[in-house]
Scaffold this active site. Structure first.
Site, mmCIF file in Angstrom:
data_model
loop_
_atom_site.group_PDB
_atom_site.id
_atom_site.type_symbol
_atom_site.label_atom_id
_atom_site.label_comp_id
_atom_site.label_asym_id
_atom_site.label_seq_id
_atom_site.Cartn_x
_atom_site.Cartn_y
_atom_site.Cartn_z
ATOM 1 C CG ASP A 122 -42.550 22.525 7.479
ATOM 2 O OD1 ASP A 122 -42.201 21.332 7.443
ATOM 3 O OD2 ASP A 122 -41.782 23.447 7.780
ATOM 4 C CG ASN A 170 -42.287 17.377 8.680
ATOM 5 O OD1 ASN A 170 -42.073 18.503 9.144
ATOM 6 N ND2 ASN A 170 -41.547 16.334 8.997
HETATM 7 O O1 MRU Z 1 -36.771 23.203 5.053
HETATM 8 P P1 MRU Z 1 -36.844 23.438 6.508
HETATM 9 O O2 MRU Z 1 -35.602 23.145 7.255
HETATM 10 O O3 MRU Z 1 -37.402 24.772 6.814
HETATM 11 O O4 MRU Z 1 -37.875 22.364 6.943
HETATM 12 C C1 MRU Z 1 -38.764 22.595 7.914
HETATM 13 C C2 MRU Z 1 -38.495 21.687 8.968
HETATM 14 O O5 MRU Z 1 -37.615 21.962 9.755
HETATM 15 C C3 MRU Z 1 -39.212 20.456 9.062
HETATM 16 O O6 MRU Z 1 -40.089 20.198 8.064
HETATM 17 C C4 MRU Z 1 -39.706 20.288 10.443
HETATM 18 O O7 MRU Z 1 -39.849 18.960 10.678
HETATM 19 C C5 MRU Z 1 -40.935 21.108 10.773
HETATM 20 S S1 MRU Z 1 -40.583 22.637 11.578
HETATM 21 C C6 MRU Z 1 -40.790 22.249 13.276
#
Ligand code: MRU
Length: 364
Positions: free
Chosen positions: A244, A254
């Protein structure tokens, strides 16, 4: 990617009216495929905040289109700034949100209000198309890592572990962590994916498993706590996760639980890679633990769980005692020293400032 023979992206402009924005409501997957129509910026903000769309790259693309919708209602300078502020406040951790809004605002501020809406849709489409191209490139570069694991394990499937959903549903298409998996499958490398369920919202169990199933890729959903055990017993060849936000020094924010998988991988010698488009790199910070804002989400996401009952109804039930409290930090930071490498659209590099500088000399 394909769902039951039909190609989808996760976000698109409605071809019938040419302006409203269509998304897949990810809170309804895997039980139902529901397409939602967004017609104003407030709806786009709600879609991000309530996680109808989620995943760093898709959050960025949705914010870009949300700005388009806001400008349709009012293309003035004041509305441009106010809509960007509204959208920027939806979720704190994924830097793609700020990246996309900054890019849109920089493109649109010099444009006269009368021409802003058309320019906004053009820029949002560029952001979406570039995301698809970047993820395809991540897939090609990540293929080398999976091919190496395949050569080291002749005669059996390569076991890849992934966490959360960093697949095509988290992006505009292809996914980040799953892109190398899709490319490897296309080249005929036998694969099996360990899918962390990823409590509390279960994006692995509900979204990654859904995606991989639709793509015909062998996979097994595991409890979040099983990964270390599988690594100890030689059942994981490599881990690939998304991100993220990645600092210029290679620290990785992440989905919560990523850090523990990285620790287990380090202890057991399992390579731990992070697939990251450059839109997820925050060049302004180096220390992820100190400087990346971690979203705290509702305690109800931990206290409750949603699933489909035997009678086909989707239900939410409480799993902790009445009176117990729950905490819900949604992300964690994996220090760069635990990351074997970053897979970017320009190639793979060490999770260091020097590694990133070699691939993106214009940014540092
Ligand atoms: O809470 P989310 O579903 O928005 O979480 C983000 C993600 O999907 C993950 O952290 C992901 O591994 C990174 S986005 C490619």
């Amino acid at each position: 990617m394909q769902i039951d023979g039909r190609a989808y992206r996760t976000i698109w402009v409605d071809p019938d009216d040419g302006w409203s924005v269509r998304i897949i409501d990810q809170t309804r997957l895997p039980w139902a495929l529901e397409i939602v129509r967004l017609t104003d910026a407030a709806q786009a903000a709600h879609a991000i905040r309530a996680m109808l769309v989620r995943g760093a790259p898709l959050i960025g693309a949705t914010a870009a289109y949300g700005l388009c919708l806001g400008l349709r209602a009012d293309p003035s300078d004041a509305a441009l700034e106010a809509t960007a502020t509204l959208l920027a406040a939806t979720r704190p951790t994924a830097v793609n949100l700020r990246w996309a809004l900054d890019r849109m605002a920089a493109r649109l501020r010099p444009v006269a209000p009368a021409a802003r809406v058309a320019a906004a849709y053009r820029e949002a489409a560029r952001i979406a198309d570039e995301d698809v191209a970047q993820n395809q490139a991540i897939g090609r570069h990540g293929l080398d890592l999976i091919a190496r694991a395949a050569r080291a394990a002749p005669g059996r499937a390569v076991n890849v572990l992934t966490h959360c959903n960093a697949g095509w549903l988290a992006t505009v298409d292809w996914g980040t962590a799953t892109a190398p998996i899709y490319v490897a499958q296309a080249t005929g490398i036998p694969l099996h994916v360990w899918v962390d369920e990823t409590r509390p919202r279960n994006q692995g169990a509900s979204l990654t498993a859904y995606e991989l199933g639709k793509a015909g890729i062998a996979h097994t959903v595991i409890a979040d706590n099983a990964g270390g055990h599988l690594m100890q017993h030689g059942q994981v060849d490599l881990a690939i996760v998304g991100a993220d936000r990645v600092t210029r020094a290679g620290d990785v924010a992440n989905k919560i639980g990523t850090y523990l998988k990285a620790l287990a991988a380090k202890d057991t010698g399992v390579p731990f890679f992070v697939a990251v488009p450059s839109s997820t790199i925050d060049w302004t910070i180096a220390d992820g633990v100190a400087d990346i804002p971690i979203e705290n989400r509702a305690a109800s996401e931990v206290a409750e769980i949603t699933g489909r009952a035997a009678d086909g109804t989707v239900r939410t039930v409480r799993v902790i005692p009445e009176g117990s409290t729950a905490a819900n930090p949604a992300f964690d930071v994996t220090p760069a020293r635990l990351v074997s490498g970053l897979i970017t659209e320009r190639g793979c590099c060490a999770a260091t400032e020097a590694g990133l500088r070699a691939l993106f000399p214009e940014r540092l």
